[in-house]
Design a protein around this motif. Structure first.
Motif, short mmCIF file in Angstrom:
data_model
loop_
_atom_site.label_atom_id
_atom_site.label_comp_id
_atom_site.label_asym_id
_atom_site.label_seq_id
_atom_site.Cartn_x
_atom_site.Cartn_y
_atom_site.Cartn_z
N LYS A 54 3.52 10.21 -7.13
CA LYS A 54 4.48 10.51 -8.19
C LYS A 54 3.75 10.87 -9.48
O LYS A 54 4.06 11.88 -10.10
CB LYS A 54 5.37 9.29 -8.46
CG LYS A 54 6.67 9.32 -7.70
CD LYS A 54 7.56 8.19 -8.20
CE LYS A 54 8.74 7.95 -7.28
NZ LYS A 54 9.47 6.74 -7.66
N THR A 55 2.77 10.05 -9.86
CA THR A 55 2.05 10.30 -11.12
C THR A 55 1.28 11.61 -11.01
O THR A 55 1.21 12.37 -11.97
CB THR A 55 1.10 9.14 -11.46
OG1 THR A 55 0.31 8.84 -10.32
CG2 THR A 55 1.87 7.90 -11.88
N ALA A 56 0.71 11.89 -9.84
CA ALA A 56 -0.02 13.15 -9.65
C ALA A 56 0.95 14.32 -9.80
O ALA A 56 0.63 15.33 -10.45
CB ALA A 56 -0.68 13.17 -8.28
N GLY A 57 2.16 14.19 -9.24
CA GLY A 57 3.18 15.23 -9.36
C GLY A 57 3.59 15.42 -10.81
O GLY A 57 3.73 16.55 -11.27
N ASP A 58 3.75 14.32 -11.54
CA ASP A 58 4.14 14.40 -12.94
C ASP A 58 3.07 15.12 -13.76
O ASP A 58 3.37 15.94 -14.62
CB ASP A 58 4.36 13.00 -13.52
CG ASP A 58 5.60 12.34 -12.92
OD1 ASP A 58 6.40 13.05 -12.29
OD2 ASP A 58 5.75 11.11 -13.06
N LYS A 59 1.80 14.84 -13.46
CA LYS A 59 0.70 15.48 -14.18
C LYS A 59 0.71 16.98 -13.93
O LYS A 59 0.51 17.77 -14.82
CB LYS A 59 -0.63 14.86 -13.76
CG LYS A 59 -0.92 13.55 -14.46
CD LYS A 59 -2.22 12.93 -14.01
CE LYS A 59 -2.37 11.54 -14.64
NZ LYS A 59 -3.43 10.77 -14.00
N LYS A 60 0.95 17.36 -12.67
CA LYS A 60 1.01 18.78 -12.31
C LYS A 60 2.12 19.48 -13.08
O LYS A 60 1.95 20.57 -13.59
CB LYS A 60 1.24 18.95 -10.81
CG LYS A 60 -0.03 18.88 -9.99
CD LYS A 60 0.25 19.15 -8.53
CE LYS A 60 -0.99 18.93 -7.69
NZ LYS A 60 -0.70 18.92 -6.27
N VAL A 61 3.28 18.81 -13.16
CA VAL A 61 4.42 19.36 -13.89
C VAL A 61 4.04 19.58 -15.35
O VAL A 61 4.33 20.61 -15.94
CB VAL A 61 5.64 18.45 -13.75
CG1 VAL A 61 6.77 18.89 -14.68
CG2 VAL A 61 6.15 18.43 -12.31
N GLN A 92 0.84 -1.20 0.00
CA GLN A 92 0.00 0.00 0.00
C GLN A 92 0.87 1.25 0.00
O GLN A 92 0.56 2.22 -0.67
CB GLN A 92 -0.91 0.00 1.23
CG GLN A 92 -2.07 -0.96 1.07
CD GLN A 92 -2.98 -0.97 2.28
OE1 GLN A 92 -2.59 -0.56 3.37
NE2 GLN A 92 -4.18 -1.46 2.11
N GLY A 93 1.96 1.21 0.75
CA GLY A 93 2.88 2.35 0.81
C GLY A 93 3.46 2.66 -0.55
O GLY A 93 3.49 3.81 -0.96
N THR A 94 3.88 1.63 -1.29
CA THR A 94 4.48 1.86 -2.60
C THR A 94 3.42 2.35 -3.58
O THR A 94 3.70 3.24 -4.37
CB THR A 94 5.14 0.58 -3.15
OG1 THR A 94 4.24 -0.50 -3.03
CG2 THR A 94 6.42 0.27 -2.42
N THR A 95 2.21 1.81 -3.50
CA THR A 95 1.17 2.27 -4.43
C THR A 95 0.83 3.72 -4.13
O THR A 95 0.62 4.51 -5.05
CB THR A 95 -0.10 1.40 -4.34
OG1 THR A 95 -0.47 1.26 -2.98
CG2 THR A 95 0.12 0.04 -4.94
N THR A 96 0.80 4.10 -2.85
CA THR A 96 0.53 5.50 -2.48
C THR A 96 1.63 6.39 -3.06
O THR A 96 1.34 7.46 -3.61
CB THR A 96 0.47 5.65 -0.95
OG1 THR A 96 -0.43 4.67 -0.44
CG2 THR A 96 -0.02 7.02 -0.55
N LEU A 97 2.87 5.94 -2.94
CA LEU A 97 3.99 6.72 -3.49
C LEU A 97 3.85 6.84 -5.01
O LEU A 97 4.07 7.92 -5.56
CB LEU A 97 5.31 6.01 -3.16
CG LEU A 97 5.89 6.33 -1.79
CD1 LEU A 97 7.09 5.42 -1.52
CD2 LEU A 97 6.33 7.78 -1.69
N GLU A 98 3.47 5.74 -5.66
CA GLU A 98 3.32 5.77 -7.12
C GLU A 98 2.24 6.77 -7.52
O GLU A 98 2.42 7.55 -8.44
CB GLU A 98 2.92 4.37 -7.63
CG GLU A 98 4.03 3.34 -7.49
CD GLU A 98 5.17 3.56 -8.47
OE1 GLU A 98 4.89 3.74 -9.67
OE2 GLU A 98 6.31 3.58 -8.02
N VAL A 99 1.12 6.75 -6.80
CA VAL A 99 0.02 7.68 -7.09
C VAL A 99 0.50 9.11 -6.91
O VAL A 99 0.24 9.98 -7.75
CB VAL A 99 -1.19 7.37 -6.18
CG1 VAL A 99 -2.24 8.47 -6.29
CG2 VAL A 99 -1.80 6.01 -6.54
#
Length: 48
Positions: free
Chosen positions: A37-44, A28-35
């Protein structure tokens, strides 16, 4: 003899369940991190 076997079985079951919980939390921790990360990438991408 029976009591000792029971306590050994119980402690083994506890260890297994704790390990399973740890694995689930790690997943769950890694999936939360992945989410995140992807949210951060989208913002960028939006800023660009």
């Amino acid at each position: 003899m029976v009591k000792k076997k029971m306590s050994t079985t119980l402690s083994a079951a506890l260890i297994v369940s704790m390990l399973a919980t740890g694995v689930i939390v790690a997943i769950q921790g890694t999936t939360t991190l992945e989410v995140a990360k992807t949210a951060g990438d989208k913002k960028v991408e939006v800023i660009k």
